[in-house]
Design an enzyme around this catalytic site. Structure first.
Site, mmCIF file in Angstrom:
data_model
loop_
_atom_site.group_PDB
_atom_site.id
_atom_site.type_symbol
_atom_site.label_atom_id
_atom_site.label_comp_id
_atom_site.label_asym_id
_atom_site.label_seq_id
_atom_site.Cartn_x
_atom_site.Cartn_y
_atom_site.Cartn_z
ATOM 1 C CD GLU A 89 -12.903 -5.074 -4.849
ATOM 2 O OE1 GLU A 89 -13.743 -5.108 -5.768
ATOM 3 O OE2 GLU A 89 -13.020 -5.745 -3.801
ATOM 4 C CD GLU A 130 24.452 16.044 9.421
ATOM 5 O OE1 GLU A 130 24.012 15.697 10.527
ATOM 6 O OE2 GLU A 130 23.756 16.644 8.575
ATOM 7 C CD GLU A 178 19.703 3.961 8.556
ATOM 8 O OE1 GLU A 178 20.783 3.374 8.678
ATOM 9 O OE2 GLU A 178 19.407 4.973 9.219
ATOM 10 C CG ASP A 237 -1.831 -1.235 1.255
ATOM 11 O OD1 ASP A 237 -2.210 -1.730 0.175
ATOM 12 O OD2 ASP A 237 -2.126 -1.715 2.370
ATOM 13 C CD GLU A 289 22.222 7.812 8.734
ATOM 14 O OE1 GLU A 289 22.244 6.855 9.539
ATOM 15 O OE2 GLU A 289 22.837 8.875 8.944
HETATM 16 O O1 FUB Z 1 -3.222 -3.849 2.902
HETATM 17 C C1 FUB Z 1 -4.518 -4.160 3.309
HETATM 18 C C2 FUB Z 1 -5.490 -3.877 2.195
HETATM 19 O O2 FUB Z 1 -5.120 -4.583 1.036
HETATM 20 C C3 FUB Z 1 -5.509 -2.434 1.760
HETATM 21 O O3 FUB Z 1 -6.205 -1.594 2.627
HETATM 22 C C4 FUB Z 1 -6.124 -2.590 0.421
HETATM 23 O O4 FUB Z 1 -5.987 -1.463 -0.398
HETATM 24 C C5 FUB Z 1 -5.387 -3.799 -0.112
HETATM 25 O O5 FUB Z 1 -4.158 -3.419 -0.668
#
Ligand code: FUB
Length: 612
Positions: free
Chosen positions: A222, A476, A343, A48, A341
């Protein structure tokens, strides 16, 4: 699991990902060969993606799929950032379910936005009291947190998920979210309350396409909306159909529609039955972030975030974009002469990250043969030494410095001794030769069995006449090495540096030629070409800045443009870079590198300066 004998530092579960990554390299028959850079995070599973451009960097907010998940088992959110789209810095987890006293589970897809000096992160979670999904808002004064619950309760809660946030040109902010419906509400300017009621956006087939075979969901929408505006056109990009999902999009002439379905952004691909869009423009390019199941052990509940560069069509439409294992090209080069860094990683094999006792994160869980790839490091005319910040409760090991692949030419090897603890830090330095020009840099870790050492940061130094000529180029060390060129007052600035924790600011300039400067008289070679890179941010937005070299020789001062004048926005960091040949007649008595503006006397900040 590592042996009990060395379980001194806070234990974290060892992920399974590591061994499989190593296996994949072995299967390729090319251990450590230069390879793809997508997905962009390999230390954990991420999902996400929500990118945000701020101060010359892309900050990337993601979810975190737990190892071995068989559901969307997600407890925290993570932050990453990059100045070049290929080397990504891990900022850890500044927000998790425990940050919200009212939440019980499901740290799912969110988005962060900047307004009036604060960062607002909208995230969906299960509301403990109702068992329904609700959306919280967290706030911070820094893009990397820490974030705290801004209001102590859900901002909205109607059982639906996936907030996206957008501020229109007139200042009106909107929060959109939903699955199975699509909702919006107008946020107040405080970004933590709203006016009016949540409103459903009509899901028409004209607006969101036609789904077949699901009477209760006739349109393609969706979940996972991502709303933004470009050239006066409003876009909503979303996860379409189910399952598997693809990414589609619609456009409108207003923020609430009516929407027109425009087609596919990314087809169903990539071993995850969900996908999730995030789009930004950065450094003159457009980027599409998404997730897939491409890492070893990956799938629908063990996802990874990836990115592709793309170009809008002339009519504003988005071309179809395919997932690649190559990813986006690098923007500029990484400067190995400023502190980096550990990371900050383009690709890794076998390591993990953890919070460091010295602040930020460090790289740990290092075993024999593990490596970190840093893409496109600009060594210029040569490095002479390498310094690393290390800690080891065991007996250490070695850091081998390879160019171009994990088994490429070795330009140095640092021996790391035990320091008495996994967070007992010491610096080690070793000589370097043969590191010139721009290369992918591989830090390859070798030693005995078990965990070898932790790595917090590293930095190269230049040889005489080579490497970075600039002292304290990363700022720094405060104002060390710098003086005003002409009028002005220098100060070490901790507010929003380009990298590290400080930048250098000049105020009180009385002429456009005034700026922060550094004497490099003893470091220049007559007739030599130098590459210069300076990150600049102006305070009021005066539109140009340039790095210049004032050369005084034989009683005459000449001015060499080290970088072209380039537009510099008031809010963001801009990189000025260029190459110039430097020559003079007679004895050089004064040579100063400084940053001026084409006009105006507004204050400016500089950071991460290199000349090599
Ligand atoms: O990551 C959990 C759920 O899966 C998300 O809220 C949706 O968008 C799908 O990616």
């Amino acid at each position: 699991m590592r042996p009990l004998l060395v379980c001194v530092r806070a234990a974290a579960p060892r992920r399974l990902l590591l061994s499989v990554v190593v296996l994949v390299c072995a299967l390729a028959g090319l251990p450590g060969a230069a390879r793809a850079d997508n997905p962009i995070i390999q230390t954990i599973y991420t999902a996400d993606p929500a990118p945000l451009v701020y101060n010359g960097r892309v900050y990337l907010y993601t979810g975190h799929d737990e190892d071995n998940s068989t559901y969307f088992t997600m407890k925290e959110w993570r932050v990453w950032s990059s100045a070049d789209m290929v080397n990504w810095t891990d900022h850890g987890s500044p927000l998790n379910l425990a940050s919200f006293s009212w939440a019980s589970a499901n740290a799912w897809a969110g988005q962060t936005i900047y307004r009036n000096g604060k960062f607002y992160w909208y995230v969906p979670m299960t509301v403990r009291a109702t068992g329904q999904m609700g959306i919280g808002v967290a706030v911070s004064t820094s893009p990397t947190g820490p974030f705290t619950d801004a209001i102590g309760h859900p901002l909205v809660s109607n059982g639906q998920i996936d907030p996206t946030v957008f501020i229109d040109d007139d200042g009106q902010a909107y929060l959109y979210w939903g699955n199975p419906d699509l909702w919006y509400v107008k946020l107040n300017s405080d970004m933590t309350s709203y006016s009016g009621s949540p409103t459903k956006i009509p899901l028409t087939t004209a607006g969101f396409g036609t789904r077949s075979g699901n009477a209760s969901r006739p349109t393609l929408f969706e979940e996972g909306p991502w709303v933004y505006k470009r050239n006066g056109l409003y876009y909503i990009v979303f996860a379409a159909a189910c399952c598997s999902e693809f990414i589609g999009y619609s456009t409108a002439t207003g923020p609430t529609g009516p929407w027109t379905y425009r087609g596919t952004v990314m087809p169903t691909q990539g071993s995850s039955f969900t996908n999730h869009p995030g789009l930004v423009d950065f450094a003159g390019g457009s980027y599409f972030f998404y997730h897939n199941g491409a890492l070893p052990g990956g799938g629908g509940y063990t996802r990874s975030v990836a990115v592709e560069k793309f170009a809008y069509n002339a009519d504003g439409s988005i071309p179809a974009i395919s997932m690649t294992s190559t990813g986006a090209p690098q923007v500029g080069v990484l400067n190995p002469y400023t502190r980096q860094e550990a990371e900050t990683i383009a690709w890794e094999s076998g390591v993990e990250t953890e919070p460091s006792g010295e602040g930020g994160m460090d790289v740990g869980w290092i075993e024999n043969g593990d490596y970190i790839k840093i893409k496109g490091a600009g060594f210029g005319s040569g490095a002479s030494s390498f310094t690393a910040r290390v800690a080891s409760a065991n007996s250490g090991g070695r850091i081998e410095l390879h160019l171009d692949s994990a088994t490429g030419p070795t330009v140095g090897t640092c021996t790391v001794a035990g320091t008495g603890g996994w967070q007992t830090w010491a610096s080690v330095t070793c000589p370097v030769s043969g590191a010139t020009g721009t290369h992918d840099l591989y830090l390859r870790f070798t030693g005995g069995s078990g965990y070898l050492f932790n790595l917090n940061w590293w930095q190269f130094s230049g040889a005489t006449g080579g490497g970075n000529l600039i002292t304290n180029g990363d700022m720094e060390n405060g104002t060390t090495g710098w003086a005003p060129f002409g009028s002005g007052t220098l100060s070490s600035d901790t507010a929003g540096p380009h990298g590290g924790s400080r930048s250098l600011t000049i105020t009180g300039r009385t002429g456009s030629w005034n700026g922060p400067g550094q004497d490099v008289t003893t470091k220049l070679t007559n007739g030599k070409s130098y590459s210069t890179s300076v990150w600049v941010r102006t305070q009021s937005g005066t539109p140009s800045a340039k790095a210049t070299l004032a050369l005084t020789a034989g009683g005459t001062t000449t001015y060499v443009a080290l970088t072209p004048a380039t537009a510099v926005g008031s809010a963001g960091w801009t990189q000025l870079s260029g190459t110039a040949t430097v020559s003079w007649s007679g004895t050089l008595s004064g040579a100063t590198v400084y940053v001026e503006t084409a006009a105006g006397t507004d204050g400016l900040s500089i950071d991460d300066v290199s000349m090599q």
